[in-house]
Each structure stands twice: as structure tokens, then as C-alpha cells.
Scaffold this active site. Structure first.
Site, mmCIF file in Angstrom:
data_model
loop_
_atom_site.group_PDB
_atom_site.id
_atom_site.type_symbol
_atom_site.label_atom_id
_atom_site.label_comp_id
_atom_site.label_asym_id
_atom_site.label_seq_id
_atom_site.Cartn_x
_atom_site.Cartn_y
_atom_site.Cartn_z
ATOM 1 N N GLU A 53 -62.200 37.161 64.506
ATOM 2 C CA GLU A 53 -63.242 36.885 65.495
ATOM 3 C C GLU A 53 -64.413 37.856 65.330
ATOM 4 O O GLU A 53 -65.582 37.486 65.454
ATOM 5 C CB GLU A 53 -62.684 37.026 66.925
ATOM 6 C CG GLU A 53 -61.538 36.085 67.264
ATOM 7 C CD GLU A 53 -60.178 36.655 66.905
ATOM 8 O OE1 GLU A 53 -60.057 37.349 65.872
ATOM 9 O OE2 GLU A 53 -59.226 36.401 67.648
ATOM 10 N N LEU A 210 -39.678 45.140 38.775
ATOM 11 C CA LEU A 210 -39.955 44.539 40.093
ATOM 12 C C LEU A 210 -41.363 44.846 40.610
ATOM 13 O O LEU A 210 -41.566 44.997 41.806
ATOM 14 C CB LEU A 210 -38.909 44.965 41.137
ATOM 15 C CG LEU A 210 -37.450 44.598 40.834
ATOM 16 C CD1 LEU A 210 -36.578 44.896 42.041
ATOM 17 C CD2 LEU A 210 -37.304 43.115 40.468
ATOM 18 N N GLY A 299 -28.878 39.285 41.944
ATOM 19 C CA GLY A 299 -28.221 38.222 41.195
ATOM 20 C C GLY A 299 -27.376 37.314 42.047
ATOM 21 O O GLY A 299 -27.622 37.148 43.246
ATOM 22 N N ALA A 301 -24.346 37.406 43.330
ATOM 23 C CA ALA A 301 -23.632 37.898 44.523
ATOM 24 C C ALA A 301 -24.585 37.997 45.712
ATOM 25 O O ALA A 301 -24.241 37.594 46.833
ATOM 26 C CB ALA A 301 -22.991 39.256 44.235
ATOM 27 N N VAL A 302 -25.772 38.522 45.467
ATOM 28 C CA VAL A 302 -26.741 38.701 46.555
ATOM 29 C C VAL A 302 -27.229 37.346 47.072
ATOM 30 O O VAL A 302 -27.278 37.109 48.282
ATOM 31 C CB VAL A 302 -27.946 39.552 46.076
ATOM 32 C CG1 VAL A 302 -28.985 39.670 47.163
ATOM 33 C CG2 VAL A 302 -27.475 40.923 45.637
ATOM 34 N N ALA A 305 -24.498 35.745 49.064
ATOM 35 C CA ALA A 305 -24.307 36.407 50.362
ATOM 36 C C ALA A 305 -25.379 35.942 51.355
ATOM 37 O O ALA A 305 -25.078 35.689 52.526
ATOM 38 C CB ALA A 305 -24.354 37.924 50.195
#
Ligand code: AOF
Ligand code: ZN
Length: 354
Positions: A53, A210, A299, A301-302, A305
Site C-alpha cells: 500500500e 543444497l 532421501g 526414509a525422510v 516419514a
């Protein structure tokens, strides 16, 4: 209504320019219209900077249109704020500049604002209309709305699988499944999220950086699960280039001086315990740190989960051309199919939790 939509459409388009630069704030755009003509517009450009604004009113002034404000309508994608945060309340500005009308896409779920913005505008005699193109705004700021209402980050699960449905070899030997063009897209996605997460095994086997290299934009915070603090300190993830959060069972505070281990000043710790749902604890810890979105890059597993916890929001699945014959089975995508895109040789499919 038709014309309202047209101006709100423009405001949403402006808001979009803030992508990757405003989090943990929402993306917000504002268009000021006088007799069917735009007399000023702006958007929230950077976290901590002026709100949409304020920018739109500045633009109105710069164009010599200030005198038209008392007969003008402001189209804002979010309820104007009524609190003093890093900047003064936008409602005060709209009231002092005597706008005739304010049209809003989404109410601000921020408890400091929620409803107060609209009330204060109406109390000052400004006409207010809400929920114009509401669904579009909810989609645009789904990370912010998820964080505000569910008190957890918006979670995007991303994986690449081979044509025969594997994430990689059982032994963890790295295998390149997606192509270079997909790589660029993934880096673009990294610039759009607050954080990026991988599991212990991926950190160890792939030694990923990453960070953002094949696109321009902000680097996300890196997160790695390392329950027993066993990752070797020479991994790229633990270098000092950006901050990394280590999710673990032991500590919450940084180690002050231990150059041999996780002594990098940019390393932080998030402690969870075995007794409770680990994903829920992790997300709660990230929310406390104002991390409102996470790109989970593996990977197996993550990813599994997260899928089991039900605490995910989106899936971005890449199917490459390669076949490897055996390995770790890719999870079955779930949720609502949202669309697909061919990127180079890879087929991407997108799903949303229902
Ligand atoms: C608006 N217009 O363009 C944005 C708003 O710390 P601050 O001052 O930047 O305030 C951040 C909060 O203000 C944010 O959590 C959200 O509730 C609202 N964002 N409000 O009127 C804007 N970005
Ligand atoms: Zn504001």
C-alpha cells in the site's frame, strides 16, 4: 464484480514479483484505481521493507495523482495491516490519504491484524469489500496461510525416480536420474522456499551443497537430520557458506568453540526426542524459527516419514528415462493430481494434499 476482478488480477500479478524475497511475510500487491484508470501501483518487494500500500501511494504521488485519492479505490491482495511491525500500519496511511474504497482479496490471518484492518477502515468511513478472487490469493500465499493457521511450515516433497520406479540403488551409490533442465528448475524452486531438507544418508552419500547455483535468487536455509551428530564436519552441508540446521537428539544450542566438529557459526541445532512424532517436532521447531516453507529433497526414509505423518502439502515427482533394474522403491504419489510438465527428458507430476 467483473471490473473488480480485473484490478485484483493486476494486484495479484504485482504481488507475485515479491516471490522469493518477502518471506516470512506474504506476497502483497496493491493497485489504486480512479475512474477506470490505474493511478498508482506497488508491491511488497523485500522482507522488512515498505508494504504494498505504501509503495502504491508513493507511486500515485510520483505520478502526480495524489489529488485523485479521495475518489479512488485501492485493490489490495491482503487486508491492510493495523499493527506497527517493521513499518507503521497501512490502515493509517489509507485513512490519512482519504481513500474512498478498499477492495481486499484475503483477510490477514496474522493475529496482530486479523479483522482489525477491515474494522479500522470501516470505522474511518472507508467502504470495504472483501474476498475478491479469494481462492487465487490463498493459493499465492499458501505458505504464509499454512504457517499462520496450522502453525507449521508448508512442506513440498520432491523426488526423482527412474523409469522403472526406483529412487536409487540400495547401497546408496549416487545415480543421476533427472536431467540438466530439471536441475535448473529445482534450483529455481530452492529460491522460492525458506528451507531445504535432506536426511542423514543423503547428506552422507551424496554430499550435496543444497544451495542455489543454476538459478539466481536467495539460498534457502539448509536442514539435515543427524540424530546422533555423526555427520563428518567436512561435508559441503556443514561448510560456512550459509546456515544449516542440524536436527538431532542431543542439543539445541550451538557449540561455541569446537573447530573439529560442528563449530561453524552458521550451524544451528534443533533438538527432537524419540518419544514423540519426529516430523511434528521438527516442523514445530522450524515454525518457531519463522521458517514457513520447506523443500524436502530426500532421501527415501525422510520422504516416507513425511508421507506417513500426513504433514506434507505438495509432491513434485520427477520420472526420468533411466532404468536401473533394482533399488529403493519410489513412494507412490498421493493426494490430488494437479498437473504435469515435461522438462527436457523428464516428466514431472504434481500433487497436493487433500
Ligand atoms: C500489508 N501490506 O504489503 C504486507 C502485509 O513487519 P512488517 O511491518 O513488515 O509486518 C509484517 C506483517 O504485515 C505480515 O506478517 C502480515 O501480517 C502483514 N503483511 N500487510 O498491509 C503488505 N506484506
Ligand atoms: Zn501494511
Amino acid at each position: 464484480m467483473e471490473t473488480h476482478n480485473q484490478w485484483m488480477e493486476r494486484a495479484l500479478q504485482l504481488a507475485e514479483y515479491g516471490r522469493g524475497a518477502v518471506s516470512p511475510n506474504p506476497m502483497v500487491g496493491c493497485v489504486i484505481v480512479h475512474e477506470g484508470r490505474i493511478i498508482g501501483e506497488g508491491w511488497h518487494r523485500a522482507y522488512g521493507g515498505p508494504h504494498a500500500e505504501v509503495r502504491a501511494i508513493e507511486d500515485t504521488d510520483a505520478r502526480g495523482n495524489s489529488h485523485l485519492l479521495p475518489q479512488a479505490t485501492a485493490y489490495v491482495t491482503l487486508e491492510p495491516c493495523s499493527h506497527t511491525g517493521k513499518t507503521p500500519p497501512c490502515v493509517d496511511l489509507l485513512v490519512s490519504r482519504r481513500l474512498q474504497k478498499v477492495v481486499i482479496c484475503n483477510n490477514d490471518p496474522n493475529p496482530l491484524v486479523s479483522g482489525n484492518g477491515v474494522r479500522r477502515l470501516r470505522d474511518a468511513g472507508i467502504e470495504v469489500e472483501c474476498n475478491v478472487l479469494e481462492a487465487r490469493g490463498l493459493e499465492l500465499n499458501r505458505r504464509f496461510f499454512t504457517a499462520m493457521t496450522l502453525k507449521k511450515p508448508y512442506v513440498i516433497l520432491k523426488w526423482a525416480e527412474t523409469a522403472d520406479g526406483y529412487l536409487g540403488y540400495e547401497a546408496g551409490t549416487p545415480v543421476q536420474i533427472s536431467g540438466a533442465l530439471s536441475g535448473m528448475r529445482v534450483h529455481q524452486w530452492r529460491t522460492e522456499e525458506d528451507a531445504i531438507l535432506v536426511g542423514f544418508k543423503t547428506a552422507l552419500m551424496d554430499n550435496p551443497r543444497l544451495n542455489v547455483r543454476h538459478w539466481t535468487g536467495r539460498n534457502p536455509v539448509r536442514i539435515v537430520t543427524d540424530r546422533h551428530l555423526q555427520l563428518p564436519p567436512n561435508l559441503h552441508l556443514l561448510d560456512n557458506s550459509q546456515s544449516t540446521i542440524i536436527v538431532n537428539y542431543d542439543r539445541e544450542t550451538a557449540i561455541p568453540a569446537d573447530p573439529e566438529r560442528y563449530a561453524a557459526p552458521s550451524t544451528a541445532y534443533l533438538k527432537i526426542d524419540k518419544e514423540h512424532n519426529e516430523i511434528a517436532q521438527l516442523l514445530e521447531g522450524l515454525h518457531r524459527r519463522k521458517i514457513y516453507s520447506v523443500l524436502v529433497e530426500g532421501g527415501a526414509a525422510v520422504i516416507n516419514a513425511f508421507l506417513e505423518s500426513g504433514l506434507w502439502d505438495e509432491i513434485r515427482r520427477c520420472q526420468g528415462k533411466l532404468t536401473i533394474g533394482n533399488g529403493v522403491a519410489a513412494p507412490a504419489p498421493r493426494g490430488l493430481f494437479k498437473g504435469s510438465e515435461q522438462i527436457g527428458d523428464d516428466l514431472w507430476t504434481f500433487y497436493k494434499r487433500v
